[in-house]
Design an enzyme around this catalytic site. Structure first.
Site, PDB file in Angstrom:
ATOM      1  N   THR A   1       0.803  -1.165   0.067  1.00 32.63           N
ATOM      2  CA  THR A   1      -0.084   0.080  -0.025  1.00 32.63           C
ATOM      3  C   THR A   1       0.905   1.238   0.009  1.00 32.63           C
ATOM      4  O   THR A   1       1.858   1.407   0.717  1.00 32.63           O
ATOM      5  CB  THR A   1      -1.000   0.095   1.329  1.00 32.63           C
ATOM      6  OG1 THR A   1      -1.875  -1.384   1.282  1.00 32.63           O
ATOM      7  CG2 THR A   1      -1.774   1.191   1.348  1.00 32.63           C
TER       8      THR A   1
ATOM      9  N   PRO B   1       0.509   5.892  -0.234  1.00 33.39           N
ATOM     10  CA  PRO B   1      -0.944   6.763  -0.242  1.00 33.39           C
ATOM     11  C   PRO B   1      -1.532   6.909  -1.244  1.00 33.39           C
ATOM     12  O   PRO B   1      -2.584   7.126  -0.859  1.00 33.39           O
ATOM     13  CB  PRO B   1       0.326   8.280   0.074  1.00 33.39           C
ATOM     14  CG  PRO B   1       1.663   7.552   0.500  1.00 33.39           C
ATOM     15  CD  PRO B   1       1.712   6.289  -0.040  1.00 33.39           C
ATOM     16  N   GLY B   2      -1.238   6.836  -2.505  1.00 32.35           N
ATOM     17  CA  GLY B   2      -1.872   7.077  -3.450  1.00 32.35           C
ATOM     18  C   GLY B   2      -2.434   5.783  -4.356  1.00 32.35           C
ATOM     19  O   GLY B   2      -2.976   5.882  -5.250  1.00 32.35           O
TER      20      GLY B   2
ATOM     21  N   GLN C   1      -5.120 -17.331  -0.931  1.00 34.09           N
ATOM     22  CA  GLN C   1      -4.823 -17.560   0.086  1.00 34.09           C
ATOM     23  C   GLN C   1      -4.888 -16.674   1.264  1.00 34.09           C
ATOM     24  O   GLN C   1      -5.431 -16.595   2.568  1.00 34.09           O
ATOM     25  CB  GLN C   1      -3.257 -18.177   0.244  1.00 34.09           C
ATOM     26  CG  GLN C   1      -2.854 -18.565   1.864  1.00 34.09           C
ATOM     27  CD  GLN C   1      -1.541 -19.143   1.791  1.00 34.09           C
ATOM     28  OE1 GLN C   1      -1.062 -20.185   0.985  1.00 34.09           O
ATOM     29  NE2 GLN C   1      -0.714 -18.961   2.752  1.00 34.09           N
ATOM     30  N   GLU C   2      -4.657 -15.299   1.100  1.00 28.45           N
ATOM     31  CA  GLU C   2      -4.698 -13.974   1.995  1.00 28.45           C
ATOM     32  C   GLU C   2      -6.049 -14.063   2.219  1.00 28.45           C
ATOM     33  O   GLU C   2      -6.411 -13.622   3.427  1.00 28.45           O
ATOM     34  CB  GLU C   2      -4.117 -12.909   1.383  1.00 28.45           C
ATOM     35  CG  GLU C   2      -3.844 -11.614   2.150  1.00 28.45           C
ATOM     36  CD  GLU C   2      -3.507 -10.614   1.631  1.00 28.45           C
ATOM     37  OE1 GLU C   2      -3.780  -9.533   2.129  1.00 28.45           O
ATOM     38  OE2 GLU C   2      -2.908 -10.527   0.732  1.00 28.45           O
TER      39      GLU C   2
ATOM     40  N   GLN D   1     -36.985 -13.115  24.512  1.00 29.11           N
ATOM     41  CA  GLN D   1     -37.274 -13.836  23.210  1.00 29.11           C
ATOM     42  C   GLN D   1     -36.085 -12.990  22.101  1.00 29.11           C
ATOM     43  O   GLN D   1     -35.664 -13.556  21.348  1.00 29.11           O
ATOM     44  CB  GLN D   1     -38.645 -13.756  22.884  1.00 29.11           C
ATOM     45  CG  GLN D   1     -38.898 -14.528  21.548  1.00 29.11           C
ATOM     46  CD  GLN D   1     -40.385 -14.633  21.426  1.00 29.11           C
ATOM     47  OE1 GLN D   1     -40.935 -13.680  20.620  1.00 29.11           O
ATOM     48  NE2 GLN D   1     -41.065 -15.815  21.330  1.00 29.11           N
TER      49      GLN D   1
ATOM     50  N   GLN E   1     -24.399  -5.381  21.801  1.00 24.96           N
ATOM     51  CA  GLN E   1     -25.536  -4.551  22.072  1.00 24.96           C
ATOM     52  C   GLN E   1     -26.197  -5.079  23.472  1.00 24.96           C
ATOM     53  O   GLN E   1     -26.646  -4.407  24.509  1.00 24.96           O
ATOM     54  CB  GLN E   1     -26.562  -4.507  21.012  1.00 24.96           C
ATOM     55  CG  GLN E   1     -27.944  -3.769  21.429  1.00 24.96           C
ATOM     56  CD  GLN E   1     -27.662  -2.417  21.116  1.00 24.96           C
ATOM     57  OE1 GLN E   1     -26.440  -1.725  20.741  1.00 24.96           O
ATOM     58  NE2 GLN E   1     -28.490  -1.454  21.936  1.00 24.96           N
TER      59      GLN E   1
ATOM     60  N   GLU F   1     -15.617  -4.022  -1.529  1.00 24.18           N
ATOM     61  CA  GLU F   1     -16.021  -3.529  -2.728  1.00 24.18           C
ATOM     62  C   GLU F   1     -15.306  -4.167  -3.854  1.00 24.18           C
ATOM     63  O   GLU F   1     -16.036  -4.633  -4.852  1.00 24.18           O
ATOM     64  CB  GLU F   1     -15.883  -2.090  -3.103  1.00 24.18           C
ATOM     65  CG  GLU F   1     -17.225  -1.136  -1.960  1.00 24.18           C
ATOM     66  CD  GLU F   1     -16.591  -1.112  -0.662  1.00 24.18           C
ATOM     67  OE1 GLU F   1     -17.161  -0.777   0.238  1.00 24.18           O
ATOM     68  OE2 GLU F   1     -15.480  -1.378  -0.332  1.00 24.18           O
TER      69      GLU F   1
END
Length: 384
Positions: A128, A130-131, A243-244, A281, A338, A369
């Site tokens: 990775t 920055p752009g 695999q990742e 319930q 919760q 995505e």
């Protein structure tokens, strides 16, 4: 779990017991402090290596135990069940070492893999920028050929194990005009002149795992440090991404199971309006629904593990199991939190830490995505 898993042999179960005892004794008591420090001491890596928890499927000729990938699965699951996000063992064992083993030269294998097995050398993978996040073709870090060397210049960001790493599998542009075919993988020892670590980054979750900016300023390494052929980096990355993504799904499934079990125990004890929370319930229906979905995902994950062991995990199937696993992971920790009410918002409770650690799963290993895009392309092709 309401059914017996059939993937594991007795030796895997024995290894699981060893791994669990080690993690409970050596990691659990110190994990909160490591989250404050934003890093895990290197000593823990060496201890984990001595117990066989790093790269457990590494062949014996490179210092490993020669086990199958199910031993790796055991380590991933036990870390996940105990909420141990600090040591970046997954990045080291599942994302860095496999490239060296499958595509590296014999010299690189013998130099680095035994050290990675013992924890003497810690691995990271530098993709990775920055752009350039999910779009790996757009990386800008350059590796220019100068005689028998590459000279690297550029920057990486969000690199797990970045502070501890001794070697970084670095994606670089060796031909900036060739798109995906201009990407190569170069192994960069972090002791190399011109390599610098930036900040140990503040994150929402995974606080015990060091995550860094990395800077390359005229970093010179031999061409023999390249992994695979020049320009083949993108295709190798695509091959290993299945695999990742399965690794991410394995972790998510284990987290879901652990969080659900903890929540069921909690609601059976927690009193409200003269009853336990488990008497209501709504509680029963929410947790029953989660149990059904987690069971379905467990079966899907184990199916994909079996396919991967046979060498036949389809990239589209990997995208599906990662997508569904990521969504269910986040849903499970949210709905379970919760039931804890205000306690669930306190970081002293494991459910709160599980909640903040969960969000990364929709990003790491490819954003959800991107998974949907992969699935859509296959769906369109099959129904074209």
């Amino acid at each position: 779990m309401s059914f017996a898993r059939t993937l594991f042999a007795p030796e895997h179960d024995q290894f699981r017991d060893i791994a669990r005892r080690f993690l409970q004794a050596e990691l659990v008591p110190h994990h909160a402090q490591w989250e404050k420090d934003k890093i895990v001491p290197r000593e823990i890596w060496r201890k984990a290596g001595a117990m066989g928890l790093l790269c457990p499927n590494m062949p014996e000729e490179y210092g490993g135990a020669g086990g199958d990938w199910l031993y790796n699965v055991v380590v991933i699951e036990e870390l996940a069940r105990l909420g141990l996000t600090g040591p970046g063992f997954m990045v080291h064992s599942e994302m860095c070492a496999p490239y060296i083993l499958d595509y590296g030269s014999e010299e690189l294998k013998r130099e680095w893999l035994p050290k990675m097995v013992t924890g003497e050398a810690i691995g990271a993978i530098g993709l990775t920028e920055p752009g350039a996040g999910s779009d790996l073709k757009s990386i800008r870090l350059r590796a220019d050929r100068v005689g028998d060397d590459y000279v690297l210049n550029g920057q990486k960001v969000y690199i797990s194990n970045g502070q501890n790493a001794d070697l970084v599998m670095t994606a670089a542009k060796t031909d900036p005009n060739a798109g995906a075919r201009g990407v190569s993988l170069v192994l960069v020892p972090t002791a190399t002149t011109g390599f610098e670590r930036g900040r140990n980054l503040e994150k929402l979750g995974l606080k015990g795992q060091d995550t860094s900016e990395l800077f390359y300023s005229d970093v010179r390494v031999p061409v023999t440090n390249r992994i695979g052929a020049e320009g083949a980096g993108f295709s190798m990355l695509m091959t290993k991404l299945a695999q990742e993504r399965l690794t991410q799904a394995v972790r998510s499934a284990a987290v879901c199971e652990a969080v659900l079990a903890e929540t069921v125990a909690y609601v059976k004890e927690r009193k409200a309006f003269g009853h336990t929370l488990g008497d209501f319930q709504n509680t029963q229906f929410v947790l029953a629904q989660l149990d059904a979905e987690i069971t379905a995902q467990r079966l899907f994950v184990d199916h994909c593990i079996a396919a991967h062991l046979r060498g036949g995990l389809d990239p589209v199937l990997a995208a599906k199991v990662k997508l569904i696993g990521s969504e269910l992971h986040c849903k499970t920790v949210d709905q379970c939190l919760q039931f804890y009410g205000g306690y669930g918002y306190m970081l002293e409770y494991p459910i709160a830490r599980a909640y903040i650690d969960a969000r990364i799963v929709k990003i790491a290993g490819g954003a959800v995505e991107v998974m949907k895009q992969i699935i859509w392309r296959d769906l369109e092709k099959r129904n074209g």
